[in-house]
Write a protein that holds these residues in place. Structure first.
Motif, PDB file in Angstrom:
ATOM      1  N   TRP A 156      65.026  60.867   8.984  1.00 31.78           N
ATOM      2  CA  TRP A 156      63.751  60.333   9.460  1.00 31.78           C
ATOM      3  C   TRP A 156      62.986  59.668   8.330  1.00 31.78           C
ATOM      4  O   TRP A 156      62.935  60.157   7.208  1.00 31.78           O
ATOM      5  N   VAL A 210      60.927  61.340   5.214  1.00 31.32           N
ATOM      6  CA  VAL A 210      60.239  62.600   5.495  1.00 31.32           C
ATOM      7  C   VAL A 210      61.288  63.624   5.933  1.00 31.32           C
ATOM      8  O   VAL A 210      61.349  64.032   7.078  1.00 31.32           O
ATOM      9  N   ILE A 235      50.517  57.646   8.388  1.00 36.14           N
ATOM     10  CA  ILE A 235      51.771  57.445   9.112  1.00 36.14           C
ATOM     11  C   ILE A 235      51.446  56.772  10.443  1.00 36.14           C
ATOM     12  O   ILE A 235      50.562  57.230  11.178  1.00 36.14           O
ATOM     13  N   TYR A 278      57.783  56.153  13.147  1.00 37.62           N
ATOM     14  CA  TYR A 278      58.988  56.680  12.510  1.00 37.62           C
ATOM     15  C   TYR A 278      60.199  55.871  12.951  1.00 37.62           C
ATOM     16  O   TYR A 278      60.189  55.251  13.997  1.00 37.62           O
ATOM     17  N   ARG A 335      56.704  65.360  15.011  1.00 35.67           N
ATOM     18  CA  ARG A 335      56.447  64.041  14.430  1.00 35.67           C
ATOM     19  C   ARG A 335      55.183  63.430  15.015  1.00 35.67           C
ATOM     20  O   ARG A 335      54.360  62.874  14.293  1.00 35.67           O
ATOM     21  N   LEU A 361      51.273  61.895  13.165  1.00 37.52           N
ATOM     22  CA  LEU A 361      50.807  60.505  13.150  1.00 37.52           C
ATOM     23  C   LEU A 361      49.370  60.478  12.635  1.00 37.52           C
ATOM     24  O   LEU A 361      48.537  61.299  13.038  1.00 37.52           O
ATOM     25  N   ALA A 387      59.183  57.730   7.671  1.00 35.10           N
ATOM     26  CA  ALA A 387      57.837  57.432   8.177  1.00 35.10           C
ATOM     27  C   ALA A 387      57.489  55.987   7.856  1.00 35.10           C
ATOM     28  O   ALA A 387      57.733  55.508   6.751  1.00 35.10           O
ATOM     29  N   ARG A 388      56.908  55.296   8.834  1.00 37.97           N
ATOM     30  CA  ARG A 388      56.381  53.947   8.631  1.00 37.97           C
ATOM     31  C   ARG A 388      54.900  54.120   8.333  1.00 37.97           C
ATOM     32  O   ARG A 388      54.157  54.732   9.117  1.00 37.97           O
ATOM     33  N   ASN A 433      57.835  52.184   3.847  1.00 41.32           N
ATOM     34  CA  ASN A 433      58.538  53.301   4.483  1.00 41.32           C
ATOM     35  C   ASN A 433      58.670  54.438   3.487  1.00 41.32           C
ATOM     36  O   ASN A 433      58.755  54.206   2.285  1.00 41.32           O
ATOM     37  N   VAL A 442      59.242  67.486  11.184  1.00 43.21           N
ATOM     38  CA  VAL A 442      60.003  66.253  11.347  1.00 43.21           C
ATOM     39  C   VAL A 442      61.201  66.433  12.291  1.00 43.21           C
ATOM     40  O   VAL A 442      61.735  65.462  12.803  1.00 43.21           O
TER      41      VAL A 442
END
Length: 74
Positions: free
Chosen positions: A16, A28, A5, A8, A46, A50, A18-19, A25, A40
């Motif tokens: 939400w 989450v 991740i 976001y 969050r 990461l 996650a990128r 994507n 989240v």
């Protein structure tokens, strides 16, 4: 394939997303009792996730990368 991740953003329904480092994507959501992701719901939660790797089925299927509206640093 697992991908970390990197950020976001929220989707148009305020959920939400996650990128992932691969450019895909993944939602989450915290949706107990089916999916429990209480981290989240807070900025600190969050941020703590990461770098965590999620399984990216889009990579497994060799799909093109997603385009996001905006990224949130945490």
């Amino acid at each position: 394939m697992e991908q970390p991740i990197i950020g976001y953003h929220k989707d148009e329904e305020d959920h939400w997303v996650a990128r992932l480092a691969c450019g895909h994507n993944q939602h989450v959501r915290n949706n107990p009792p089916w999916v429990e992701r209480p981290w989240v719901t807070t900025e600190m939660g969050r941020a703590s996730m990461l770098g965590t790797r999620l399984n990216c089925v889009k990579c497994d299927r060799r799909e093109p990368t997603d385009h996001t509206q905006r990224l949130v640093d945490n």
